[in-house]
Design a protein around this motif. Structure first.
Motif, PDB file in Angstrom:
ATOM      1  N   ALA A 568     -18.241 -53.149  -7.306  1.00 44.87           N
ATOM      2  CA  ALA A 568     -16.787 -52.997  -7.463  1.00 44.87           C
ATOM      3  C   ALA A 568     -16.410 -51.600  -7.928  1.00 44.87           C
ATOM      4  N   SER A 569     -17.358 -50.854  -8.522  1.00 39.65           N
ATOM      5  CA  SER A 569     -17.039 -49.509  -9.008  1.00 39.65           C
ATOM      6  C   SER A 569     -16.990 -48.521  -7.851  1.00 39.65           C
ATOM      7  N   GLU A 570     -16.468 -47.317  -8.134  1.00 43.64           N
ATOM      8  CA  GLU A 570     -16.345 -46.281  -7.113  1.00 43.64           C
ATOM      9  C   GLU A 570     -17.642 -45.492  -6.952  1.00 43.64           C
ATOM     10  N   GLU A 571     -18.598 -45.702  -7.861  1.00 39.14           N
ATOM     11  CA  GLU A 571     -19.836 -44.937  -7.856  1.00 39.14           C
ATOM     12  C   GLU A 571     -20.727 -45.335  -6.691  1.00 39.14           C
ATOM     13  N   LEU A 572     -21.255 -44.308  -5.978  1.00 38.94           N
ATOM     14  CA  LEU A 572     -22.151 -44.576  -4.850  1.00 38.94           C
ATOM     15  C   LEU A 572     -23.624 -44.512  -5.257  1.00 38.94           C
ATOM     16  N   GLU A 573     -23.917 -43.799  -6.337  1.00 42.16           N
ATOM     17  CA  GLU A 573     -25.313 -43.561  -6.698  1.00 42.16           C
ATOM     18  C   GLU A 573     -25.931 -44.762  -7.417  1.00 42.16           C
ATOM     19  N   LEU A 574     -25.847 -45.925  -6.833  1.00 44.03           N
ATOM     20  CA  LEU A 574     -26.479 -47.096  -7.415  1.00 44.03           C
ATOM     21  C   LEU A 574     -27.609 -47.614  -6.537  1.00 44.03           C
ATOM     22  N   PHE A 575     -27.866 -46.897  -5.423  1.00 39.22           N
ATOM     23  CA  PHE A 575     -28.945 -47.286  -4.522  1.00 39.22           C
ATOM     24  C   PHE A 575     -30.034 -46.224  -4.544  1.00 39.22           C
ATOM     25  N   SER A 576     -31.191 -46.586  -3.995  1.00 32.75           N
ATOM     26  CA  SER A 576     -32.306 -45.648  -3.867  1.00 32.75           C
ATOM     27  C   SER A 576     -33.071 -45.979  -2.601  1.00 32.75           C
ATOM     28  N   LEU A 577     -33.901 -45.016  -2.162  1.00 31.68           N
ATOM     29  CA  LEU A 577     -34.680 -45.175  -0.939  1.00 31.68           C
ATOM     30  C   LEU A 577     -36.159 -45.298  -1.263  1.00 31.68           C
ATOM     31  N   LYS A 578     -36.824 -46.229  -0.597  1.00 31.02           N
ATOM     32  CA  LYS A 578     -38.278 -46.326  -0.629  1.00 31.02           C
ATOM     33  C   LYS A 578     -38.723 -46.619   0.792  1.00 31.02           C
ATOM     34  N   SER A 579     -39.360 -45.610   1.405  1.00 29.12           N
ATOM     35  CA  SER A 579     -39.731 -45.704   2.807  1.00 29.12           C
ATOM     36  C   SER A 579     -38.454 -45.959   3.612  1.00 29.12           C
ATOM     37  N   SER A 580     -38.401 -47.008   4.421  1.00 27.91           N
ATOM     38  CA  SER A 580     -37.194 -47.263   5.226  1.00 27.91           C
ATOM     39  C   SER A 580     -36.360 -48.394   4.642  1.00 27.91           C
ATOM     40  N   TRP A 581     -36.436 -48.592   3.321  1.00 26.55           N
ATOM     41  CA  TRP A 581     -35.693 -49.662   2.655  1.00 26.55           C
ATOM     42  C   TRP A 581     -34.681 -49.078   1.682  1.00 26.55           C
ATOM     43  N   ILE A 582     -33.525 -49.687   1.610  1.00 22.20           N
ATOM     44  CA  ILE A 582     -32.520 -49.314   0.616  1.00 22.20           C
ATOM     45  C   ILE A 582     -32.622 -50.322  -0.533  1.00 22.20           C
ATOM     46  N   TYR A 583     -32.788 -49.807  -1.747  1.00 22.18           N
ATOM     47  CA  TYR A 583     -32.989 -50.645  -2.924  1.00 22.18           C
ATOM     48  C   TYR A 583     -31.802 -50.545  -3.879  1.00 22.18           C
ATOM     49  N   TRP A 584     -31.518 -51.660  -4.527  1.00 24.56           N
ATOM     50  CA  TRP A 584     -30.664 -51.667  -5.713  1.00 24.56           C
ATOM     51  C   TRP A 584     -31.532 -52.134  -6.869  1.00 24.56           C
ATOM     52  N   ASN A 585     -31.730 -51.264  -7.845  1.00 29.59           N
ATOM     53  CA  ASN A 585     -32.729 -51.501  -8.894  1.00 29.59           C
ATOM     54  C   ASN A 585     -34.086 -51.763  -8.210  1.00 29.59           C
ATOM     55  N   GLU A 586     -34.666 -52.952  -8.396  1.00 32.37           N
ATOM     56  CA  GLU A 586     -35.943 -53.269  -7.762  1.00 32.37           C
ATOM     57  C   GLU A 586     -35.778 -54.243  -6.599  1.00 32.37           C
ATOM     58  N   HIS A 587     -34.551 -54.410  -6.125  1.00 29.13           N
ATOM     59  CA  HIS A 587     -34.279 -55.400  -5.086  1.00 29.13           C
ATOM     60  C   HIS A 587     -33.953 -54.709  -3.768  1.00 29.13           C
ATOM     61  N   ARG A 588     -34.605 -55.152  -2.706  1.00 30.31           N
ATOM     62  CA  ARG A 588     -34.300 -54.638  -1.379  1.00 30.31           C
ATOM     63  C   ARG A 588     -32.952 -55.179  -0.918  1.00 30.31           C
ATOM     64  N   ILE A 589     -32.071 -54.257  -0.548  1.00 30.07           N
ATOM     65  CA  ILE A 589     -30.729 -54.639  -0.121  1.00 30.07           C
ATOM     66  C   ILE A 589     -30.596 -54.589   1.398  1.00 30.07           C
ATOM     67  N   ALA A 590     -31.156 -53.532   1.999  1.00 23.00           N
ATOM     68  CA  ALA A 590     -30.989 -53.348   3.436  1.00 23.00           C
ATOM     69  C   ALA A 590     -32.198 -52.633   4.009  1.00 23.00           C
ATOM     70  N   ARG A 591     -32.346 -52.754   5.309  1.00 26.87           N
ATOM     71  CA  ARG A 591     -33.440 -52.095   6.023  1.00 26.87           C
ATOM     72  C   ARG A 591     -32.874 -51.138   7.053  1.00 26.87           C
ATOM     73  N   ILE A 592     -33.470 -49.945   7.157  1.00 27.39           N
ATOM     74  CA  ILE A 592     -33.049 -48.951   8.139  1.00 27.39           C
ATOM     75  C   ILE A 592     -34.048 -49.002   9.293  1.00 27.39           C
ATOM     76  N   SER A 593     -33.554 -49.133  10.502  1.00 27.57           N
ATOM     77  CA  SER A 593     -34.428 -49.213  11.675  1.00 27.57           C
ATOM     78  C   SER A 593     -34.012 -48.185  12.711  1.00 27.57           C
ATOM     79  N   LYS A 594     -34.855 -47.998  13.707  1.00 32.16           N
ATOM     80  CA  LYS A 594     -34.671 -46.956  14.713  1.00 32.16           C
ATOM     81  C   LYS A 594     -33.409 -47.190  15.536  1.00 32.16           C
ATOM     82  N   GLY A 595     -32.630 -46.101  15.728  1.00 36.46           N
ATOM     83  CA  GLY A 595     -31.418 -46.172  16.537  1.00 36.46           C
ATOM     84  C   GLY A 595     -31.490 -45.258  17.738  1.00 36.46           C
ATOM     85  N   ARG A 596     -30.322 -44.816  18.221  1.00 40.51           N
ATOM     86  CA  ARG A 596     -30.291 -43.945  19.412  1.00 40.51           C
ATOM     87  C   ARG A 596     -30.932 -42.596  19.123  1.00 40.51           C
TER      88      ARG A 596
END
Length: 815
Positions: A568-596
């Protein structure tokens, strides 16, 4: 009635512990020595604990870690956790105000002074591998007031010669043992224990009993205390009526067992297949018939072996032949030199009472290690030799071959004698990560527990690891989760809960979270990972999917509330990257996969079934915004600053290669650049190195992690460890495209490579690169061998340039 008769007939709660005779002869140090001898089920350990409580302090040495933990728990209940210490090879709990020391025999701190010292199961002085330790404690462990030796009465004659001043007390069993005819496995009576001596045979017996009765508990020496206690609880609570065990049941397990049946009478002791000694069979059979209840023992009908009449009579009466010799190894060692140490290890008193303990694992390890030239050189000092002996004594819980175990010990010793003086945290972290995966079959989990015991032993040694409190906690947490999973695997394989489950689902009780595990009062419900719940099959059968998820959502509600607040906050810096995964704290939130293209990938949300809509959608949109911002920042660094065609072509190559491009690709473009264009590159911190053209800004953590993520989803590899590494040891073909330069068996980040080579040309003896690379001196020496050497032509050009510079300087002074 005589004092002997009072002690012999003492029953729990009937007669208080009576003082020993005042006429007892005292040891030279002032301690009264007493030997409490007798079979199992005589209350010797109970009397020992009560005697310690009588003095308000004391020390007890026990043969097994499992038994030590059991006695520790009992003392904690009586006197409080702050007064009881637990010392084993893999565990060390030592509060500030210690009054009671509960230890394995090998871990007894003999320098601590307590009113009473107790050594349990002294008949293990007859054990080929551990016997010398028990003999040493019999000779040297002493309390300031009393010293007790507990064990089988086969040690009576030996003790009279070892400690002639000791007073002996003989105890009889509270209940009788009776031999019963052979039984078929399918008709075993309830509350029976089956003894097997190989893992394969044990599992086979357990499966047959499960198919017949619906469930069986399993006890192995390789189980951790938590897994062992959980299995014992299945049997003690009546959920199962049979238990299958190795000879680990023979020491300290007080179970409500009515009958013990042997599936075999031979065991493999690590070197050879041997028959069990009569006293060993008596120790195991004596587990039947607790307190006043009679016990029974016999053979399984499937077994090809049988008990002879004289052996049956000996077990029934618990009378065995006296021991005449015990194993001995000198403990007063000389560390002046390797030769003196080896001689002192072989020193033996001139008596036939002692049998030399030779070819022990620690001696074989020591002999193997000193064959290495560098280790032998390090062990030439007294401190180095003492450390080498300590490393040699690391137990081989993993049951590796000698060569593999010695190789592991050599690596540990080299790190301990390196400039850092401790085991590298990165090396330890990598090995623990492999063990931190709790999935696997029973054999895999047992193997992982064996490995974690080795690391626990190392972590509890003084000054062997950095931040020992952190590592001990992490190792204990891994062992705890492995134990929980192992118990659940054993339960799933050998306890048929579905057959006894009610037709209607019930609500789980006592649901709580420990690590990544969701637990109830009945055991493991499932795993909570990345805000997703994966239930176990037995939990689904008993509680149902709906009840399980409702209960688990309740225990993770605080985590979900924190996520809702941050999204709900305006802050964007609450995520982090590990390999091709987007993490919030120690939890995987999303996966980045190959595109165009590399800069237009696909982002997909993880299941997160513990997070409900509309919060789940908000998390996904926030993660997408954050990732787009990361790509924008990277693109800004790699986009051309002007419309110059040469710069545009150069930046295109840089962007395609994520900020690091080989010189071969851009040599022609570089030669065409004007002085102004090169000044633009310098302002953007783009450097032409020895091997590549690269942007220094790319190696900033936030941009470098974005580059690693792009490589991860483009090439479908895991590169999460490279986000913060400047030096890497494992070979990986992708590193040549990630801004790393191959140097011998290592990969070095390209910007550091140029810096190191320049420093090496300036001063080959410089040690400054050690701090840049975050490595020790040994690694730097190995790297130097693969660095380029300044050629004679280059040196000549440098001298010529210096002469021209000096001449120009002199000319300017004259003018």
């Amino acid at each position: 009635m005589s004092r002997y008769r009072l002690i012999k007939n003492n029953i729990y709660g009937k007669i208080k512990m009576i003082p020993f005779p005042p006429r007892a002869i005292r040891h030279a140090g002032g301690s009264v020595l007493s030997a409490l001898l007798g079979p199992t089920n005589t209350g010797k350990t109970y009397r020992a604990v009560e005697r310690m409580l009588h003095y308000g302090a004391g020390m007890i040495g026990l043969p097994l870690r499992l038994l030590a933990r059991e006695v520790y728990d009992k003392l904690v209940l009586k006197v409080g956790k702050q007064h009881v210490a637990l010392l084993t090879g893999e565990e060390r709990i030592e509060p500030l105000d210690v009054r009671f020391w509960v230890c394995t025999v090998e871990s007894m701190p003999l320098d601590k002074k307590t009113p009473i010292v107790i050594v349990d199961e002294i008949q293990l002085a007859l054990h080929a591998k551990r016997g010398h330790v028990f003999t040493d404690r019999i000779l040297n462990a002493r309390g300031t007031i009393e010293t007790w030796f507990l064990g089988s009465d086969i040690m009576g004659d030996v003790l009279k010669r070892l400690v002639p001043t000791a007073t002996h007390y003989r105890f009889e069993r509270f209940s009788k043992l009776h031999y019963t005819a052979t039984k078929r496995l399918e008709v075993l009576p309830p509350r029976s224990a089956v003894i097997a001596f190989s893992i394969g045979h044990l599992y086979s017996l357990a499966e047959r009993i499960r198919a017949r009765t619906g469930g069986v508990a399993i006890v192995l020496g390789a189980l951790s205390p938590k897994a062992r206690n959980a299995q014992v609880e299945l049997f003690e609570s009546g959920q199962v009526n049979h238990i299958v065990s190795t000879d680990a049941i023979g020491m300290g397990l007080n179970l409500d067992v009515r009958a013990v049946y042997f599936a075999a009478l031979h065991k493999f002791d690590g070197q050879q297949l041997r028959a069990l000694e009569p006293w060993e069979l008596g120790q195991i059979a004596g587990r039947a018939g607790r307190y006043r209840k009679p016990g029974y023992f016999g053979m399984l009908q499937d077994s090809s072996e049988g008990l002879r009449d004289w052996l049956i009579e000996s077990i029934e009466n618990q009378h065995f032949a006296q021991a005449h010799r015990v194993y001995y190894r000198n403990s007063d060692l000389c560390f002046d030199s390797i030769v003196d140490f080896q001689h002192s290890l072989r020193d033996m008193p001139k008596t036939r009472l002692f049998q030399p303990a030779w070819n022990l694992p620690d001696e074989r390890a020591f002999q193997g290690l000193i064959q290495e030239a560098d280790i032998r050189e390090k062990a030439s000092s007294r401190e180095g030799l003492q450390l080498l002996w300590q490393v040699s004594q690391i137990p081989d819980y993993r049951q590796d071959s000698d060569s593999d175990h010695h190789q592991f010990l050599a690596y540990v010793y080299r790190q301990l004698v390196s400039t850092q003086g401790v085991i590298a945290s990165d090396w330890l972290r990598r090995r623990l990560k492999r063990l931190n995966r709790i999935e696997g079959r029973i054999e895999t989990l047992l193997q992982k527990i064996a490995y974690i015991r080795t690391w626990a032993y190392i972590a509890y040694r003084e000054h062997w690891v950095e931040n020992p409190i952190h590592w001990r906690s992490e190792i204990a947490d891994i062992e705890d989760r492995l134990s929980t999973t192992l118990h659940e695997q054993l339960r799933q394989n050998f306890v048929d809960d579905a057959a006894r489950a009610k037709s209607d689902f019930i609500e789980p009780q006592g649901v709580h979270q420990k690590g990544n595990c969701a637990l109830s009062d009945r055991g493991l419900l499932g795993e909570i990972k990345h805000l997703c719940f994966v239930p176990t099959s037995w939990a689904l059968q008993i509680y149902g999917n709906k009840n399980l998820r409702r209960s688990v959502r309740a225990i993770v509600s605080s985590v979900v509330d924190n996520l809702r607040t941050e999204v709900a906050s305006e802050e964007l810096e609450l995520f982090s990257l590990k390999s091709s995964w987007i993490y919030w704290n120690e939890h995987r939130i999303a996966r980045i996969s190959k595109g165009r293209t590399a800069f237009s990938p696909k982002v997909s949300i993880m299941p997160m079934d513990l997070v409900q809509e509309p919060l789940r959608g908000k998390v996904f949109r926030k993660a997408q915004m954050w990732w787009n911002e990361c790509l924008r920042m990277l693109s800004e660094e790699l986009d051309p600053p002007t419309e110059s065609p040469h710069l545009s072509a150069l930046f295109f190559e840089l962007k395609q290669s994520l900020g690091v491009v080989s010189r071969d690709k851009i040599n022609n473009l570089w030669s065409k650049l004007s002085r102004e264009e090169r000044r633009v590159l310098k302002n953007r911190e783009i450097v032409l190195g020895r091997k590549s053209l690269y942007s220094k800004r790319i190696f900033q953590p936030h941009l470098w992690s974005t580059c690693m993520a792009i490589v991860a989803y483009q090439k479908q590899v895991s590169v999460d460890k490279l986000t913060s590494s400047v030096l890497w040891t494992e070979a990986d073909l992708t590193k040549s495209n990630l801004g790393y330069q191959k140097v011998g068996s290592y990969w070095m980040r390209i910007d550091l490579w140029d810096r190191v080579v320049q420093e090496h040309f300036r001063d080959p003896s410089s040690l400054r690169p050690i701090s840049w690379l975050k490595c020790d001196e040994d690694i730097w020496i190995a790297l130097k061998e693969h660095l380029p050497v300044k050629s004679a032509q280059a040196k000549a050009r440098r001298r010529k340039k210096n002469r021209r510079h000096r001449k120009r300087k002199q000319t300017s002074k004259k003018t």
